[in-house]
Design a protein around this motif. Structure first.
Motif, PDB file in Angstrom:
ATOM      1  N   LEU A  98       0.817  -1.213   0.000  1.00  0.00           N
ATOM      2  CA  LEU A  98       0.000   0.000   0.000  1.00  0.00           C
ATOM      3  C   LEU A  98       0.853   1.266   0.000  1.00  0.00           C
ATOM      4  N   GLN A  99       2.034   1.204   0.591  1.00  0.00           N
ATOM      5  CA  GLN A  99       2.906   2.374   0.702  1.00  0.00           C
ATOM      6  C   GLN A  99       4.170   2.223  -0.149  1.00  0.00           C
ATOM      7  N   LEU A 100       4.034   1.518  -1.275  1.00  0.00           N
ATOM      8  CA  LEU A 100       5.202   1.250  -2.118  1.00  0.00           C
ATOM      9  C   LEU A 100       5.855   2.542  -2.598  1.00  0.00           C
ATOM     10  N   ASP A 101       5.070   3.552  -2.902  1.00  0.00           N
ATOM     11  CA  ASP A 101       5.625   4.819  -3.374  1.00  0.00           C
ATOM     12  C   ASP A 101       6.532   5.458  -2.326  1.00  0.00           C
ATOM     13  N   SER A 102       6.134   5.401  -1.064  1.00  0.00           N
ATOM     14  CA  SER A 102       6.931   6.010   0.011  1.00  0.00           C
ATOM     15  C   SER A 102       8.281   5.324   0.136  1.00  0.00           C
ATOM     16  N   PHE A 103       8.295   3.990   0.095  1.00  0.00           N
ATOM     17  CA  PHE A 103       9.556   3.264   0.202  1.00  0.00           C
ATOM     18  C   PHE A 103      10.416   3.491  -1.041  1.00  0.00           C
ATOM     19  N   THR A 104       9.769   3.580  -2.215  1.00  0.00           N
ATOM     20  CA  THR A 104      10.519   3.820  -3.439  1.00  0.00           C
ATOM     21  C   THR A 104      11.162   5.201  -3.430  1.00  0.00           C
ATOM     22  N   LYS A 105      10.433   6.214  -2.955  1.00  0.00           N
ATOM     23  CA  LYS A 105      10.994   7.565  -2.881  1.00  0.00           C
ATOM     24  C   LYS A 105      12.183   7.616  -1.930  1.00  0.00           C
ATOM     25  N   ALA A 106      12.098   6.865  -0.827  1.00  0.00           N
ATOM     26  CA  ALA A 106      13.218   6.835   0.118  1.00  0.00           C
ATOM     27  C   ALA A 106      14.462   6.238  -0.521  1.00  0.00           C
ATOM     28  N   VAL A 107      14.260   5.208  -1.364  1.00  0.00           N
ATOM     29  CA  VAL A 107      15.397   4.597  -2.067  1.00  0.00           C
ATOM     30  C   VAL A 107      15.952   5.554  -3.116  1.00  0.00           C
ATOM     31  N   GLN A 108      15.074   6.216  -3.851  1.00  0.00           N
ATOM     32  CA  GLN A 108      15.527   7.154  -4.877  1.00  0.00           C
ATOM     33  C   GLN A 108      16.296   8.323  -4.278  1.00  0.00           C
ATOM     34  N   SER A 109      15.870   8.794  -3.110  1.00  0.00           N
ATOM     35  CA  SER A 109      16.567   9.910  -2.468  1.00  0.00           C
ATOM     36  C   SER A 109      17.963   9.530  -2.012  1.00  0.00           C
ATOM     37  N   SER A 110      18.215   8.228  -1.841  1.00  0.00           N
ATOM     38  CA  SER A 110      19.552   7.788  -1.442  1.00  0.00           C
ATOM     39  C   SER A 110      20.519   7.748  -2.620  1.00  0.00           C
ATOM     40  N   GLY A 111      19.979   7.800  -3.847  1.00  0.00           N
ATOM     41  CA  GLY A 111      20.833   7.785  -5.034  1.00  0.00           C
ATOM     42  C   GLY A 111      21.330   6.417  -5.428  1.00  0.00           C
ATOM     43  N   LYS A 112      20.840   5.347  -4.809  1.00  0.00           N
ATOM     44  CA  LYS A 112      21.288   3.996  -5.123  1.00  0.00           C
ATOM     45  C   LYS A 112      20.583   3.488  -6.379  1.00  0.00           C
ATOM     46  N   THR A 113      21.272   2.660  -7.160  1.00  0.00           N
ATOM     47  CA  THR A 113      20.708   2.064  -8.373  1.00  0.00           C
ATOM     48  C   THR A 113      21.084   0.591  -8.454  1.00  0.00           C
ATOM     49  N   GLY A 114      20.367  -0.145  -9.304  1.00  0.00           N
ATOM     50  CA  GLY A 114      20.690  -1.544  -9.539  1.00  0.00           C
ATOM     51  C   GLY A 114      20.480  -2.408  -8.303  1.00  0.00           C
ATOM     52  N   ILE A 115      21.441  -3.315  -8.085  1.00  0.00           N
ATOM     53  CA  ILE A 115      21.355  -4.235  -6.955  1.00  0.00           C
ATOM     54  C   ILE A 115      21.381  -3.482  -5.642  1.00  0.00           C
ATOM     55  N   THR A 116      22.190  -2.442  -5.574  1.00  0.00           N
ATOM     56  CA  THR A 116      22.269  -1.672  -4.328  1.00  0.00           C
ATOM     57  C   THR A 116      20.932  -1.003  -3.996  1.00  0.00           C
ATOM     58  N   ALA A 117      20.150  -0.685  -5.027  1.00  0.00           N
ATOM     59  CA  ALA A 117      18.831  -0.106  -4.788  1.00  0.00           C
ATOM     60  C   ALA A 117      17.904  -1.133  -4.150  1.00  0.00           C
ATOM     61  N   LEU A 118      17.990  -2.390  -4.584  1.00  0.00           N
ATOM     62  CA  LEU A 118      17.181  -3.433  -3.963  1.00  0.00           C
ATOM     63  C   LEU A 118      17.578  -3.636  -2.512  1.00  0.00           C
ATOM     64  N   VAL A 119      18.900  -3.596  -2.257  1.00  0.00           N
ATOM     65  CA  VAL A 119      19.377  -3.724  -0.869  1.00  0.00           C
ATOM     66  C   VAL A 119      18.875  -2.544  -0.037  1.00  0.00           C
ATOM     67  N   GLU A 120      18.902  -1.350  -0.620  1.00  0.00           N
ATOM     68  CA  GLU A 120      18.432  -0.154   0.082  1.00  0.00           C
ATOM     69  C   GLU A 120      16.926  -0.230   0.338  1.00  0.00           C
ATOM     70  N   PHE A 121      16.194  -0.819  -0.606  1.00  0.00           N
ATOM     71  CA  PHE A 121      14.762  -0.994  -0.411  1.00  0.00           C
ATOM     72  C   PHE A 121      14.493  -1.911   0.783  1.00  0.00           C
ATOM     73  N   GLY A 122      15.235  -3.005   0.850  1.00  0.00           N
ATOM     74  CA  GLY A 122      15.093  -3.901   2.001  1.00  0.00           C
ATOM     75  C   GLY A 122      15.463  -3.212   3.305  1.00  0.00           C
ATOM     76  N   ARG A 123      16.491  -2.373   3.249  1.00  0.00           N
ATOM     77  CA  ARG A 123      16.900  -1.643   4.454  1.00  0.00           C
ATOM     78  C   ARG A 123      15.828  -0.642   4.871  1.00  0.00           C
ATOM     79  N   ALA A 124      15.157  -0.033   3.883  1.00  0.00           N
ATOM     80  CA  ALA A 124      14.084   0.920   4.190  1.00  0.00           C
ATOM     81  C   ALA A 124      12.919   0.212   4.872  1.00  0.00           C
ATOM     82  N   VAL A 125      12.557  -0.972   4.362  1.00  0.00           N
ATOM     83  CA  VAL A 125      11.469  -1.731   4.989  1.00  0.00           C
ATOM     84  C   VAL A 125      11.859  -2.143   6.399  1.00  0.00           C
ATOM     85  N   LEU A 126      13.095  -2.599   6.571  1.00  0.00           N
ATOM     86  CA  LEU A 126      13.564  -3.003   7.895  1.00  0.00           C
ATOM     87  C   LEU A 126      13.656  -1.810   8.832  1.00  0.00           C
TER      88      LEU A 126
END
Length: 372
Positions: free
Chosen positions: A34-62
């Protein structure tokens, strides 16, 4: 502890852990969707891309849901305990273990006693969770999804708020982590509610020892009396001021801002807030008694639910499970709502324990009706 006791306890704790994990993962999954946009924006603001972006997404959820594990435990302990007991006893009914236990001369009440003892241990663990962990995690638990990976709750403004002496406090922003205020305004009033002075400061820091805010760039403007000759703007002398005393501490302001914040404070913190003032005393008293009342309600609902599965004769487990759910869910949730409500005319110590007083004869009657 006998082999039988260890066997029942091991099954109960295993079922509790599995059920709790499934419910928590399910709740987190729904929220992430339901809040996928919020977690995605947090990852985008970190500047991470590719595999590191997926890791950052997991870190945001955690980062967002990790602290909520302990709050989820606090909220769901009662219901999950009933569910774990139901699964444990249903397994024993299906494998005819309860028949074997009765054949060996043991009462079914002995089986229920082990489960209640295990649930009591989990409720004692909840006390440690409430007193030691949740108060430290409170700044993270009051965040919204726009503050993912922000570390703690963001600053918030404080509208005009009345303290115990009738003064009005306003803050441009309050840092909930450090308790520092930017752009403080304090309006002093007389007994009739009329403003008599105004205190302004560029910033302020709370001093708990003095029960006051220490000001930076503080100025106090005092109005003339009626007998004095008025000046432009109706304000006379403006003098520096270093401190203002009020019972609106940062903790009190956070409680007023976040309704759930007070529920996560320890008993020591609640007692200190009652002494300092700034928060409705009945609310703090109700939250204090709620610690013990919630444990009593959890155990009474569990005891009243056990007879659905402590069966001497075979019965449909599906029907028993539905009946248990129809009783246990409304009893737990209804008790939680009732304990959280302020009942006019009743002391908090009485109103909080009303659900327990209602459940006590029900639990005694249910246990007494078991055929064993």
């Amino acid at each position: 502890m006998t082999i039988l006791d260890r066997h029942i306890a091991a099954r109960f704790f295993t079922n509790f852990a599995l059920l709790f994990t499934i419910l928590f993962v399910f709740a987190v999954s729904i929220d992430v969707i339901l809040q996928l946009d919020s977690f995605t924006k947090a990852v985008q603001s970190s500047g991470k891309t590719g595999i590191t972006a997926l890791v950052e997404f997991g870190r945001a959820v955690l980062d967002f849901h990790g602290p909520q594990l302990f709050q989820f435990y606090s909220y769901m302990l009662g219901l999950v305990s009933v569910g774990a007991a139901g699964f444990t006893l249903a397994q024993m009914v299906r494998t005819r273990e309860l028949v074997a236990i009765m054949s060996g001369g043991a009462s079914l009440l002995r089986v229920g006693l082990v489960i209640v003892a295990c649930a009591t241990a989990l409720n004692v663990l909840q006390l440690f969770n409430q007193e030691l962990l949740l108060p430290r995690l409170a700044p993270f638990l009051v965040r919204d999804h726009s503050q993912v990976l922000s570390g703690s709750a963001a600053r918030f403004s404080v509208p005009l708020t009345r303290d115990g002496r009738g003064q009005l406090l306003r803050a441009g922003s309050l840092n909930p982590e450090t308790g520092e205020i930017v752009m403080l305004l304090m309006i002093e009033r007389d007994g009739k509610g009329s403003a008599v002075a105004r205190v302004e400061a560029t910033s302020a820091h709370w001093n708990p020892g003095r029960g006051a805010y220490e000001l930076t760039g503080g100025l106090r403007s005092v109005r003339r009396g009626l007998a004095d000759e008025p000046v432009a703007g109706g304000v006379e002398d403006v003098q520096p001021i270093d401190i203002v005393t009020t019972d609106l501490s940062p903790e009190a302001l956070k409680v007023r801002r976040y309704t759930q914040y007070a529920q996560m404070l320890s008993l020591k913190q609640l007692r200190e807030m009652r002494e300092q003032g700034g928060v409705e005393p009945r609310l703090l008293a109700r939250l204090t008694y709620l610690r013990l009342a919630s444990i009593v309600v959890n155990l009474l609902v569990l005891v009243a639910s056990l007879p659905f599965f402590l069966l001497r004769e075979p019965k449909s487990l599906l029907q028993q499970s539905i009946a248990c759910a129809l009783f246990g869910v409304p009893a737990s949730l209804g008790s939680l709502v009732a304990m959280s409500m302020d009942v006019p005319g009743l002391a908090p110590a009485v109103s909080v324990f009303l659900p327990a007083a209602i459940l006590l004869p029900i639990a005694i009657g249910r246990i007494g009706a078991i055929k064993t």
